[in-house]
Design a protein around this motif. Structure first.
Motif, short mmCIF file in Angstrom:
data_model
loop_
_atom_site.label_atom_id
_atom_site.label_comp_id
_atom_site.label_asym_id
_atom_site.label_seq_id
_atom_site.Cartn_x
_atom_site.Cartn_y
_atom_site.Cartn_z
N ASP A 281 -20.43 -25.72 -41.58
CA ASP A 281 -21.62 -25.11 -42.17
C ASP A 281 -22.66 -26.16 -42.50
N VAL A 282 -22.21 -27.29 -43.04
CA VAL A 282 -23.12 -28.40 -43.37
C VAL A 282 -23.80 -28.93 -42.12
N VAL A 283 -23.02 -29.16 -41.07
CA VAL A 283 -23.55 -29.73 -39.83
C VAL A 283 -24.54 -28.78 -39.17
N GLN A 284 -24.20 -27.51 -39.10
CA GLN A 284 -25.11 -26.55 -38.47
C GLN A 284 -26.42 -26.44 -39.25
N SER A 285 -26.31 -26.38 -40.56
CA SER A 285 -27.50 -26.24 -41.40
C SER A 285 -28.42 -27.45 -41.26
N PRO B 12 -32.69 -38.13 -40.91
CA PRO B 12 -32.51 -37.25 -42.08
C PRO B 12 -31.31 -36.31 -41.95
N ALA B 13 -31.09 -35.78 -40.75
CA ALA B 13 -29.95 -34.89 -40.56
C ALA B 13 -28.64 -35.65 -40.70
N PHE B 14 -28.58 -36.87 -40.14
CA PHE B 14 -27.38 -37.71 -40.27
C PHE B 14 -27.11 -38.00 -41.75
N ARG B 15 -28.13 -38.38 -42.46
CA ARG B 15 -27.97 -38.71 -43.88
C ARG B 15 -27.52 -37.48 -44.68
N GLU B 16 -28.11 -36.33 -44.41
CA GLU B 16 -27.73 -35.13 -45.15
C GLU B 16 -26.28 -34.76 -44.91
N ILE B 17 -25.86 -34.82 -43.65
CA ILE B 17 -24.47 -34.49 -43.33
C ILE B 17 -23.53 -35.48 -43.98
N ALA B 18 -23.82 -36.77 -43.82
CA ALA B 18 -22.95 -37.82 -44.38
C ALA B 18 -22.84 -37.69 -45.89
N ARG C 67 -14.13 -32.32 -36.67
CA ARG C 67 -14.24 -31.47 -37.85
C ARG C 67 -15.38 -30.46 -37.74
N ALA C 68 -16.41 -30.80 -36.99
CA ALA C 68 -17.53 -29.87 -36.83
C ALA C 68 -18.32 -30.26 -35.59
N VAL C 69 -18.84 -29.26 -34.91
CA VAL C 69 -19.71 -29.50 -33.75
C VAL C 69 -20.71 -28.36 -33.68
N ALA C 70 -21.99 -28.71 -33.59
CA ALA C 70 -23.06 -27.70 -33.54
C ALA C 70 -23.95 -27.96 -32.34
N ASN C 71 -24.36 -26.89 -31.69
CA ASN C 71 -25.27 -26.97 -30.53
C ASN C 71 -26.32 -25.87 -30.67
#
Length: 699
Positions: A245-249, A567-573, A276-280
């Motif tokens: 959910d975190v990765v997709q968002s 920003p997306a990398f930082r948010e997920i991490a 653990r997660a994969v989004a496309n």
């Protein structure tokens, strides 16, 4: 011969012929009935009855925590035999049909009671043995319908015929939908886990005897299947629903912000290789984003600067350079060509190799690789082959693209241009998951493993097959090279291109930005410029737990990777780090301002408090053990002992703690107000029988 005799002869002849013909017919009927009866009866049965396949309930797909990602739920089709034994008498049927119609009308509300009654009465007049009552009936609805008039007469008497079908649903809807995949008879190539593990999930179908009745309709001969189906096995995936959910968002937010066309993000566990997660996501015509294509495993494109880790690793391993070696950045004129490699950031000068890597200088790596390997170009590409970058990962799900990594033996190899362009991630095609796996090897102390999406297959709760990541390369490079690469990747975030956006003071992140110009479909590189912005790395740097890649394609609001994918990398991490208590880090320094004191600890569940202290990295000091304990470097905790049979003192506690203490002491509790306990109706230390009621006043 007189006329009379002539007439009689003709009559006798005709009669004789008739008798002979009748006898022949009787003989033939006997032959068909007795001699060929078995054959013709079998033929009649084959035309009026047949066995049909009954699909088994497909197995479930679970997330790593046991949450259902995909499951089959029963869905029923209801029919009615109007000549069933219990309603064979018209009086019984017509007395109850209106009550049944009323119930159906009230339950579904799609038709009036009169309409239902008319349909059922007409079916009765037509002697229908398989009248359709309702499609797409849930199990809960079926339980209620069985109680309706006529239908409640019993299994065979009321005429209710139940045909079960299985409907596939995704409880989390779009969460990891492309990875889960689907089963579609019209699609030849399998999709996702549903397709890859269809032999396990599908189970074994059963058989049911069906009979053709008037109107060409086939109805079951018996209520139960002649051969019951066997349900499919369950798939235990590696997906974490919360991380998914975190990765997709985060990915969708980045795509919207940058007005990009598509993108992917993959989160993998370093030691196990479990995804653990994969989004496309792909932009649709209406501007929304949906999962239409698995870019993570099938999106082959030039990786750009994220590939520089391989180039620098080869240079360090062959001792062509060291991290302190000085190199020019800014531009590099490739010898024997008109090609000039320029750095987009515009910095010109002489810096260390480590600094050139941190600033992602194309000119520096192009020069270093070309000058080091120009006379022996295969030495460079041999490293790439040894690292199996030219091979598929042999994933558990279908659709992986074939990597394209050139060697001097390729006809398209240019001895002057290919090597300096490969150095910074061009003239090759790698998928995001392929690139992530290589970074994961660096985080995993050189152990290069293939990612996995399925941990286990279970049938009836028992393990059938267990999977672990395949080891591609036990050690991709020497420990010395590995340590230098880890330091350089950390430097990108702390001092280089990722400093302002990705760096987090609470924990360390290592990784590399990657900005690449990619081909615009059939128009190639000559049409409108398109870019791919990516960031690939791992965290925490000192003891990596997760590796992560974020790739954004064709962004419109800028194209530098740090600004687009960062920003997306930082948010997920950040969110993964915050929610995974298994990541062991040194407790951050606590700064107390002014007269701020550590919080007072209320009495309550001792084990729960110890667990909280442990998770927060705080030390509990027990004042009861040492009245003069120094509490300046921890939190004092006073253990309270009660005289057996006496009422505990819960004043000052929160309600949950007070209920816990008094409940364990054997007392009933009444509550007034909210907040913390201000007063209790029986003073602490009093002796009253167990089971007595104590009223607490909260404020």
């Amino acid at each position: 011969m007189n006329i009379r005799t002539n007439i009689l002869m003709r009559v006798y002849l005709a009669f004789g012929l008739i008798v002979i013909f009748a006898a022949a017919v009787l003989l033939q009927m006997g032959h068909v009935q007795i001699g060929q009866g078995k054959k013709w009866r079998a033929m009649a049965d084959s035309l009026s009855t047949r066995y049909v396949n009954v699909d088994a309930a497909r197995g479930n797909i679970f997330a790593i925590d046991g949450s259902l990602l995909a499951t089959s739920v029963p869905e029923y089709e209801l029919h009615m035999d109007m000549l069933a034994g219990g309603i064979a008498d018209d009086k019984v049927f017509y007395e109850k049909v209106d009550s049944l119609s009323q119930k159906l009308s009230q339950f579904y509300g799609d038709k009036s009671a009169g309409e239902y009654s008319r349909i059922l009465r007409e079916a009765r007049k037509d002697s229908s043995r398989y009248q359709l009552v309702r499609r797409k009936v849930t199990y809960q609805e079926l339980k209620q319908i069985r109680k309706f008039p006529i239908f409640n007469m019993g299994k065979y008497k009321g005429g209710l015929i139940i045909v079960q079908k299985n409907k596939r649903i995704l409880p989390y809807r779009t969460l990891a939908s492309r990875t889960i995949g689907y089963k579609n008879e019209n699609v030849k190539n399998p999709v996702g886990l549903e397709g890859a593990y269809a032999d396990y999930i599908n189970g074994q179908g059963g058989k049911r005897l069906m009979q053709r009745i008037a109107g060409g309709i086939w109805k079951p001969v018996n209520q139960e299947e002649e051969l019951a189906p066997k349900d499919g096995a369950d798939i235990m995936s590696t997906i974490d629903v919360n991380f998914q959910d975190v990765v997709q968002s985060a990915l969708k937010k980045a795509l919207i912000t940058s007005m990009a066309e598509h993108g992917t993000a993959i989160l993998m566990e370093v030691n196990t290789g479990e995804v653990r997660a994969v989004a496309n996501y792909t932009r649709t015509k209406d501007g929304d984003f949906t999962e239409q294509f698995n870019y993570a495993i099938a999106g082959n494109q030039d990786p750009g600067s994220t590939f520089k880790v391989a180039s620098y690793m080869a240079l360090l391993e062959d001792k062509k350079v060291d991290t302190t070696t000085q190199v020019n950045i800014g531009y590099y004129a490739v010898p024997h060509t008109t090609k000039t490699v320029k750095d987009s950031h515009g910095i010109v000068g002489r810096v260390s190799v480590k600094k050139a890597f941190e600033e992602s200088s194309n000119a520096a790596i192009s020069y270093l690789v070309n000058s080091s390997y120009h006379n022996n170009q295969e030495q460079f590409t041999d490293h790439l082959m040894d690292w199996h970058l030219n091979e598929k990962l042999q994933l558990q799900i279908p659709g992986e693209a074939q990597p394209v990594v050139k060697t001097p033996k390729n006809t398209s190899w240019n001895k002057y241009l290919t090597l300096p362009q490969m150095a910074y991630g061009y003239e090759m095609q790698l998928t995001p998951l392929k690139m992530l796996s290589f970074y994961n090897a660096i985080a995993n102390n050189g152990r290069y493993i293939s990612p996995i999406f399925v941990r286990e297959i279970r049938r009836m709760g028992n393990p059938v097959e267990h999977f672990e990541a395949r080891v591609i390369n036990d050690k991709i490079c020497s420990d010395g090279t590995l340590k230098k690469m880890q330091e350089m990747l950390r430097g990108v975030v702390s001092e280089g291109t990722g400093k302002n956006i990705i760096n987090n003071p609470m924990y360390e992140i290592s990784g590399k930005t990657g900005t690449a110009q990619v081909a615009d479909g059939r128009n190639g590189y000559k049409a409108r410029r398109q870019y791919q912005a990516s960031f690939c790395g791992y965290f925490p740097s000192n003891k990596p737990k997760y590796s992560l890649i974020v790739v954004i394609n064709d962004p419109k609001n800028g194209y530098y990777a740090a600004q687009v994918s960062g920003p997306a990398f930082r948010e997920i991490a950040d969110k993964v780090y915050a929610s995974d208590f298994g990541i062991k880090q040194a407790a951050p320094a606590q700064h107390l301002v002014g007269n701020t004191q550590p919080p007072k600890i209320k009495e309550g569940n001792f084990k729960a408090i110890k667990q909280v202290y442990s998770k927060l990295g705080m030390r509990a000091q027990y004042a009861s053990a040492s009245p003069t304990a120094d509490t300046s470097n921890g939190i004092a905790y006073q253990e309270i002992s009660y005289k057996k049979g006496s009422v505990p003192n819960v004043t000052g506690m929160g309600l949950s703690d007070a209920l816990y203490v008094l409940g364990n002491a054997g007392y009933k509790v009444g509550v007034r107000g909210s907040g913390v306990v201000k007063n209790q109706s029986v003073t602490g230390g009093s002796l009253i029988p167990k089971g007595s009621k104590i009223t607490l006043e909260l404020q």
